[in-house]
Design an enzyme around this catalytic site. Structure first.
Site, PDB file in Angstrom:
ATOM      1  N   HIS A  72     137.430   0.344 -40.061  1.00 38.82           N
ATOM      2  CA  HIS A  72     137.092  -0.515 -39.199  1.00 38.82           C
ATOM      3  C   HIS A  72     135.617  -0.456 -38.988  1.00 38.82           C
ATOM      4  O   HIS A  72     134.960   0.262 -39.501  1.00 38.82           O
ATOM      5  CB  HIS A  72     137.791  -0.394 -37.920  1.00 38.82           C
ATOM      6  CG  HIS A  72     137.987   0.953 -37.503  1.00 38.82           C
ATOM      7  ND1 HIS A  72     136.974   1.628 -36.447  1.00 38.82           N
ATOM      8  CD2 HIS A  72     138.481   1.990 -37.768  1.00 38.82           C
ATOM      9  CE1 HIS A  72     137.046   2.908 -36.346  1.00 38.82           C
ATOM     10  NE2 HIS A  72     138.033   3.208 -37.251  1.00 38.82           N
ATOM     11  N   TYR A 200     136.766   1.838 -25.814  1.00 38.58           N
ATOM     12  CA  TYR A 200     136.199   2.771 -25.075  1.00 38.58           C
ATOM     13  C   TYR A 200     136.260   2.347 -23.541  1.00 38.58           C
ATOM     14  O   TYR A 200     135.551   1.157 -23.772  1.00 38.58           O
ATOM     15  CB  TYR A 200     135.000   3.590 -25.127  1.00 38.58           C
ATOM     16  CG  TYR A 200     134.908   4.444 -26.460  1.00 38.58           C
ATOM     17  CD1 TYR A 200     135.039   5.990 -26.394  1.00 38.58           C
ATOM     18  CD2 TYR A 200     134.863   3.833 -27.930  1.00 38.58           C
ATOM     19  CE1 TYR A 200     135.003   6.762 -27.562  1.00 38.58           C
ATOM     20  CE2 TYR A 200     134.815   4.676 -28.990  1.00 38.58           C
ATOM     21  CZ  TYR A 200     135.011   5.932 -28.845  1.00 38.58           C
ATOM     22  OH  TYR A 200     134.945   6.840 -29.847  1.00 38.58           O
ATOM     23  N   PRO A 292     135.019  15.208 -27.402  1.00 40.62           N
ATOM     24  CA  PRO A 292     135.627  13.868 -28.490  1.00 40.62           C
ATOM     25  C   PRO A 292     135.026  12.529 -28.490  1.00 40.62           C
ATOM     26  O   PRO A 292     135.111  11.867 -29.030  1.00 40.62           O
ATOM     27  CB  PRO A 292     137.272  14.010 -28.461  1.00 40.62           C
ATOM     28  CG  PRO A 292     137.150  14.651 -26.892  1.00 40.62           C
ATOM     29  CD  PRO A 292     136.082  15.592 -26.645  1.00 40.62           C
ATOM     30  N   LYS A 296     132.805  13.058 -33.211  1.00 38.25           N
ATOM     31  CA  LYS A 296     131.905  13.474 -34.139  1.00 38.25           C
ATOM     32  C   LYS A 296     132.402  14.899 -34.516  1.00 38.25           C
ATOM     33  O   LYS A 296     131.784  15.449 -35.366  1.00 38.25           O
ATOM     34  CB  LYS A 296     130.459  13.756 -33.370  1.00 38.25           C
ATOM     35  CG  LYS A 296     129.725  12.566 -33.020  1.00 38.25           C
ATOM     36  CD  LYS A 296     129.273  11.867 -34.291  1.00 38.25           C
ATOM     37  CE  LYS A 296     128.788  10.689 -34.254  1.00 38.25           C
ATOM     38  NZ  LYS A 296     129.749   9.767 -35.281  1.00 38.25           N
ATOM     39  N   TYR A 384     126.368   6.475 -33.357  1.00 35.11           N
ATOM     40  CA  TYR A 384     127.612   6.431 -33.402  1.00 35.11           C
ATOM     41  C   TYR A 384     128.231   6.533 -35.020  1.00 35.11           C
ATOM     42  O   TYR A 384     129.018   7.118 -35.273  1.00 35.11           O
ATOM     43  CB  TYR A 384     128.457   5.268 -33.015  1.00 35.11           C
ATOM     44  CG  TYR A 384     129.946   5.379 -32.885  1.00 35.11           C
ATOM     45  CD1 TYR A 384     130.477   6.017 -31.933  1.00 35.11           C
ATOM     46  CD2 TYR A 384     130.823   4.443 -33.496  1.00 35.11           C
ATOM     47  CE1 TYR A 384     132.023   6.147 -31.830  1.00 35.11           C
ATOM     48  CE2 TYR A 384     132.008   4.452 -33.313  1.00 35.11           C
ATOM     49  CZ  TYR A 384     132.674   5.599 -32.670  1.00 35.11           C
ATOM     50  OH  TYR A 384     133.992   5.658 -32.598  1.00 35.11           O
TER      51      TYR A 384
HETATM   52  P1  RFL Z   1     139.437  24.162 -36.621  1.00 33.00           P
HETATM   53  O1  RFL Z   1     139.966  23.053 -36.932  1.00 33.00           O
HETATM   54  O2  RFL Z   1     139.396  24.795 -35.040  1.00 33.00           O
HETATM   55  O3  RFL Z   1     140.130  25.363 -37.545  1.00 33.00           O
HETATM   56  C1  RFL Z   1     139.541  26.677 -37.356  1.00 33.00           C
HETATM   57  C2  RFL Z   1     140.478  27.484 -38.144  1.00 33.00           C
HETATM   58  O4  RFL Z   1     140.381  29.040 -38.031  1.00 33.00           O
HETATM   59  C3  RFL Z   1     141.651  29.546 -37.746  1.00 33.00           C
HETATM   60  N1  RFL Z   1     141.087  30.548 -36.780  1.00 33.00           N
HETATM   61  C4  RFL Z   1     141.370  32.124 -37.314  1.00 33.00           C
HETATM   62  N2  RFL Z   1     141.512  32.369 -38.647  1.00 33.00           N
HETATM   63  C5  RFL Z   1     141.465  33.811 -39.030  1.00 33.00           C
HETATM   64  N3  RFL Z   1     141.027  34.512 -37.958  1.00 33.00           N
HETATM   65  C6  RFL Z   1     140.820  34.074 -36.757  1.00 33.00           C
HETATM   66  N4  RFL Z   1     140.381  35.095 -35.847  1.00 33.00           N
HETATM   67  C7  RFL Z   1     140.866  32.876 -36.541  1.00 33.00           C
HETATM   68  N5  RFL Z   1     140.493  32.026 -35.366  1.00 33.00           N
HETATM   69  C8  RFL Z   1     140.828  30.715 -35.522  1.00 33.00           C
HETATM   70  C9  RFL Z   1     142.377  28.501 -36.719  1.00 33.00           C
HETATM   71  O5  RFL Z   1     143.868  28.887 -36.759  1.00 33.00           O
HETATM   72  C10 RFL Z   1     142.073  27.068 -37.699  1.00 33.00           C
HETATM   73  O6  RFL Z   1     143.055  26.828 -38.600  1.00 33.00           O
HETATM   74  O7  RFL Z   1     137.745  24.134 -36.958  1.00 33.00           O
HETATM   75  P2  RFL Z   1     137.110  23.415 -37.954  1.00 33.00           P
HETATM   76  O8  RFL Z   1     137.645  23.722 -39.494  1.00 33.00           O
HETATM   77  O9  RFL Z   1     135.628  23.501 -37.981  1.00 33.00           O
HETATM   78  O10 RFL Z   1     137.491  21.763 -37.898  1.00 33.00           O
HETATM   79  C11 RFL Z   1     136.991  21.024 -36.629  1.00 33.00           C
HETATM   80  C12 RFL Z   1     137.776  19.921 -35.900  1.00 33.00           C
HETATM   81  O11 RFL Z   1     139.049  20.551 -36.072  1.00 33.00           O
HETATM   82  C13 RFL Z   1     137.118  19.417 -34.740  1.00 33.00           C
HETATM   83  O12 RFL Z   1     135.937  19.397 -34.563  1.00 33.00           O
HETATM   84  C14 RFL Z   1     137.584  18.110 -34.459  1.00 33.00           C
HETATM   85  O13 RFL Z   1     139.372  18.225 -34.458  1.00 33.00           O
HETATM   86  C15 RFL Z   1     137.366  17.528 -33.278  1.00 33.00           C
HETATM   87  N6  RFL Z   1     137.838  16.106 -32.953  1.00 33.00           N
HETATM   88  C16 RFL Z   1     137.434  15.084 -33.477  1.00 33.00           C
HETATM   89  N7  RFL Z   1     136.281  15.129 -34.425  1.00 33.00           N
HETATM   90  C17 RFL Z   1     135.919  13.815 -35.008  1.00 33.00           C
HETATM   91  O14 RFL Z   1     135.442  13.944 -36.020  1.00 33.00           O
HETATM   92  N8  RFL Z   1     136.503  12.568 -34.904  1.00 33.00           N
HETATM   93  C18 RFL Z   1     137.491  12.586 -33.792  1.00 33.00           C
HETATM   94  O15 RFL Z   1     138.139  11.241 -33.930  1.00 33.00           O
HETATM   95  C19 RFL Z   1     137.895  13.742 -33.333  1.00 33.00           C
HETATM   96  N9  RFL Z   1     138.732  13.579 -32.183  1.00 33.00           N
HETATM   97  C20 RFL Z   1     138.852  16.017 -31.846  1.00 33.00           C
HETATM   98  C21 RFL Z   1     139.325  14.704 -31.487  1.00 33.00           C
HETATM   99  C22 RFL Z   1     139.276  17.239 -31.131  1.00 33.00           C
HETATM  100  C23 RFL Z   1     140.272  17.046 -29.899  1.00 33.00           C
HETATM  101  N10 RFL Z   1     140.582  18.263 -29.555  1.00 33.00           N
HETATM  102  C24 RFL Z   1     142.024  18.436 -29.428  1.00 33.00           C
HETATM  103  C25 RFL Z   1     139.780  19.345 -29.217  1.00 33.00           C
HETATM  104  C26 RFL Z   1     140.319  14.730 -30.632  1.00 33.00           C
HETATM  105  C27 RFL Z   1     140.747  15.638 -29.753  1.00 33.00           C
HETATM  106  C28 RFL Z   1     141.626  15.502 -28.702  1.00 33.00           C
HETATM  107  C1  PHB Z   2     141.245   9.577 -32.254  1.00 37.83           C
HETATM  108  O1  PHB Z   2     141.588   8.684 -32.605  1.00 37.83           O
HETATM  109  O2  PHB Z   2     141.812  10.789 -31.950  1.00 37.83           O
HETATM  110  C2  PHB Z   2     139.779   9.361 -31.575  1.00 37.83           C
HETATM  111  C3  PHB Z   2     138.920   8.285 -31.653  1.00 37.83           C
HETATM  112  C4  PHB Z   2     137.612   8.156 -31.049  1.00 37.83           C
HETATM  113  C5  PHB Z   2     137.288   9.309 -30.387  1.00 37.83           C
HETATM  114  C6  PHB Z   2     137.955  10.445 -30.354  1.00 37.83           C
HETATM  115  C7  PHB Z   2     139.380  10.647 -30.810  1.00 37.83           C
HETATM  116  O3  PHB Z   2     135.957   9.084 -29.840  1.00 37.83           O
END
Ligand code: RFL
Ligand code: PHB
Length: 405
Positions: A72, A200, A292, A296, A384
């Site tokens: 998109h 949004y 979120p 990013k 963005y």
């Molecule tokens: P993660 O995914 O938290 O992975 C870390 C891993 O380390 C493990 N761990 C351990 N392992 C060994 N010993 C320990 N003591 C440990 N403690 C933890 C965990 O089990 C896990 O497997 O971090 P990583 O790899 O840096 O990845 C980061 C992303 O997961 C995160 O930034 C994104 O999900 C954020 N995020 C979004 N990012 C985007 O770029 N685009 C998006 O659209 C977006 N939407 C979101 C999001 C995060 C959300 N939440 C739930 C916070 C939407 C949501 C709702």
């Molecule tokens: C998502 O699709 O989970 C999503 C999209 C845009 C955002 C955050 C999360 O800013």
């Protein structure tokens, strides 16, 4: 056990780091404290920047994404009673986004690790890092009931916000910058066709977001107070509240259905500096968290890991520590750009419980200004879209030479 790089955490950052190091001929072992099924069950990010998409393609992880992901061109912003407007990133910058779930990326990374028989130890418990600022760091942990020791030359701290890596940096070295927001997001995933665009919405009832994973999988979020209990939110209540926050014609196009996942995430901005201590390098959520709102977090994890893998590969190939020494500053430039964008969008689009009439008016006029001003839209499109990955002096010089020739 022995390896060149011990990677703590088998989420997207840790597994991508191991993948990129493998391609550069550098050995690694990943230690993850959860099971593979638990890691794959996380529903999180969904929007990938062009830089992330390009990197995944270039390292052989793009095949399924290109088949199943949805391209998109930007995002819409809607607010109470007004026409929505579109931030057209493709028009302004020639860049696009890919809607492709973090869950799928995690599966793709697992499949790639299986294909090269990577050493990934799941359910590695009580991980502890030792001598990270010495010449011979090591990691101790328990696996299948046995105490283990992993000797290594470097450690990649990719264990997310609650991991042990960042906590291994002495308090007098680590500087922390934090902002906690007074609300969270309640999100659902539903097997229904999404709206055509990511939208949004800022509404007196609170923020809302319409997003997607594929043509039959929608992701929606609404802003909720921090003390919200999941059990108080039936699907019916969610859909009603979501629709109330969109302009009427958009609300009418939202297709509802049963949710297949529902969760609440608090919103926070956090940055740890520096991202390196001795032979320990932090990457991804271990070093920083963004709300979120700008999508990013995962994209930053990918750029950190790209810089880190390049620095380590260069060290092993040439013996030069230049990129390793520059890692933290280089990663932090991109981190702060995204932290600022996420903070700006969070402020622009949410209703803050303690905001004054002044704050409210200022927010409305900021939205009005954005809607009517192409230069402001271009500036937001740039933020963005995310900054391009920085090249190193060596890479830039080689490219320039190529262009001259
Ligand atoms: P993660 O995914 O938290 O992975 C870390 C891993 O380390 C493990 N761990 C351990 N392992 C060994 N010993 C320990 N003591 C440990 N403690 C933890 C965990 O089990 C896990 O497997 O971090 P990583 O790899 O840096 O990845 C980061 C992303 O997961 C995160 O930034 C994104 O999900 C954020 N995020 C979004 N990012 C985007 O770029 N685009 C998006 O659209 C977006 N939407 C979101 C999001 C995060 C959300 N939440 C739930 C916070 C939407 C949501 C709702
Ligand atoms: C998502 O699709 O989970 C999503 C999209 C845009 C955002 C955050 C999360 O800013």
């Amino acid at each position: 056990m022995k390896t060149q790089v011990a990677i703590i955490g088998g989420g997207p950052a840790g597994l991508l780091l191991s993948h990129l190091l493998y391609q550069a001929g550098v050995d690694s072992v990943v230690l993850e404290h959860r099971s593979r099924a638990q890691v794959e069950a996380r529903i999180r990010a969904g929007v990938l920047e062009q830089g992330t998409v390009d990197l995944l393609r270039s390292c052989g992880l793009g095949e399924r994404m290109d088949k199943e992901g949805h391209l998109h061109d930007g995002m819409k912003i809607a607010w109470a009673g007004q026409e929505s407007f579109f931030i057209d990133v493709r028009k302004h910058l020639g860049k696009r986004f890919m809607a492709y779930g973090q869950t799928q990326i995690q599966e793709d990374l697992h499949a790639a690790s299986d294909a090269r028989s990577a050493r990934i130890l799941h359910e590695a418990m009580n991980i502890s890092l030792h001598d990270v600022d010495g010449q011979a760091p090591f990691v101790t942990f328990e696996h299948k009931g046995r105490a283990q020791r992993l000797d290594c030359e470097f450690i990649g701290g990719c264990d997310g916000f609650h991991g042990v890596s960042r906590k291994s940096i002495p308090a007098d070295v680590l500087r922390e910058f934090e902002k906690v927001y007074p609300f969270g997001w309640l999100g659902i995933l539903s097997e229904t066709p999404p709206l055509d665009d990511i939208v949004y919405a800022n509404h007196p009832r609170g923020f809302a977001l319409a997003s997607m994973r594929n043509p039959m999988l929608s992701r929606y979020y609404i802003q909720v107070p921090l003390d919200t209990r999941l059990e108080d939110w039936s699907d019916e209540r969610f859909w009603e509240e979501l629709k109330a926050r969109y302009p009427k014609e958009m609300a009418e196009r939202i297709v509802t259905g049963p949710s297949i996942e529902k969760s609440i995430a608090p919103l926070r901005s956090y940055v740890a500096e520096p991202m390196r201590h001795g032979r320990l390098f932090l990457a991804g959520d271990a070093a920083h968290i963004v709300p979120p709102t700008g999508a990013k977090g995962l994209n930053l994890a990918v750029s950190d890991v790209f810089y880190l893998s390049r620095a380590l590969a260069s060290f092993y190939a040439t013996g030069s520590a230049e990129l390793i020494d520059g890692y933290s500053d280089m990663a932090l430039r991109r981190v702060w750009a995204s932290v600022r964008t996420s903070w700006y969008l969070t402020n622009l689009l949410h209703r803050f419980p303690d905001s004054s009439a002044f704050d409210q008016r200022a927010q409305e006029y900021e939205l009005e200004y954005l809607r009517g001003n192409p230069s402001a839209q271009l500036a937001l499109a740039e933020q963005y879209a995310g900054l391009p990955f920085e090249e190193t002096a060596g890479v830039a010089a080689t490219k320039e030479k190529g262009e001259e020739a």
